[in-house]
Design an enzyme around this catalytic site. Sequence first.
Site, mmCIF file in Angstrom:
data_model
loop_
_atom_site.group_PDB
_atom_site.id
_atom_site.type_symbol
_atom_site.label_atom_id
_atom_site.label_comp_id
_atom_site.label_asym_id
_atom_site.label_seq_id
_atom_site.Cartn_x
_atom_site.Cartn_y
_atom_site.Cartn_z
ATOM 1 N N HIS A 198 3.465 -3.423 5.252
ATOM 2 C CA HIS A 198 4.595 -2.485 5.278
ATOM 3 C C HIS A 198 5.026 -2.210 6.721
ATOM 4 C CE1 HIS A 198 5.295 -1.538 1.159
ATOM 5 N NE2 HIS A 198 4.118 -1.004 0.939
ATOM 6 N N GLU A 232 -0.876 -2.053 3.519
ATOM 7 C CA GLU A 232 -0.186 -1.062 4.350
ATOM 8 C C GLU A 232 0.246 -1.648 5.684
ATOM 9 O OE1 GLU A 232 0.763 1.518 2.993
ATOM 10 O OE2 GLU A 232 -0.507 1.388 1.216
#
Length: 293
Positions: free
Chosen positions: A137, A134
Amino acid sequence: MLVNQLKTTALLGLLSGILVLAGYYLTGNEQGLFMGLAFAAISSFGSWYYSDKAVLMAYRAQPLARQEAPELYDLVASLANKAGLPMPTLFVVPTQTPNAFATGRDPEHAAVAVTQGILQLLSPEELSGVIAHELTHIKNRDTLTQAVAATLAGAITFVGRILSFGALYGPVTRDDRRDGNPLGILFLIILAPISATLIQLAISRTREFAADRGSAEITENPIALARALEKLELVGRQVPMNGNPAFSPLLIINPLSAEGLQSLFQTHPPTQERIRRLRELAQAKSAMNVSIS
């Protein structure tokens, strides 16, 4: 990495182009071009500024203070430091479905959300792999890219439905041409929404592979993420996660899998393919360590 970024930029441009073309096909004049362009600009700005709030609200995510989960907070802080990122705001989603996502328009306004289910399911090493995924990202600004893509795809579908209704049942131009452009109507009703969805999903699948690789680089343990993905897919199928389907590309894994033609409409690449690539990274890393020693 550069190839993926260029591919994503091209796909986002194609999404905007479809929205502009939809307006032109409907009206048959330049007014439709400007209408589509304006709609694309407004949609992109709205998704840029409000995407994090919309996603967190859709999944009923609650802010998580350090005193509520000090071990998780310190884990995220350590991984963010390794990734060269500021500490994101932490959220927890009240569901037993194991999943996680990141959102925010830039690294300075980023958030990472984990579900109660994923905290209970994964080991610390596996959870580190997910968090690093994450954070990648966020570092690659995929959170903004995916939000814009989802908003543009939704706008294309919305405009197609509203304007095609007007084309079928009423005048769509100032000179009261009720019949409009038959090819344009077909494009708006069927081809534009499908094309927009496929482009949005292509963007999502491209970014997932890059985030997996980024996780492996941050943690130096690609096998941990591979094990996490195996668990997430197995348990995720049994406990579906409720929420707005438009935001499903943000999740680390889609709990519902599909075969054959339906796989075209999956928000994520096949989990087994992601695991295979991670294991290849682990083998390459192991071979490199052996050669150095």
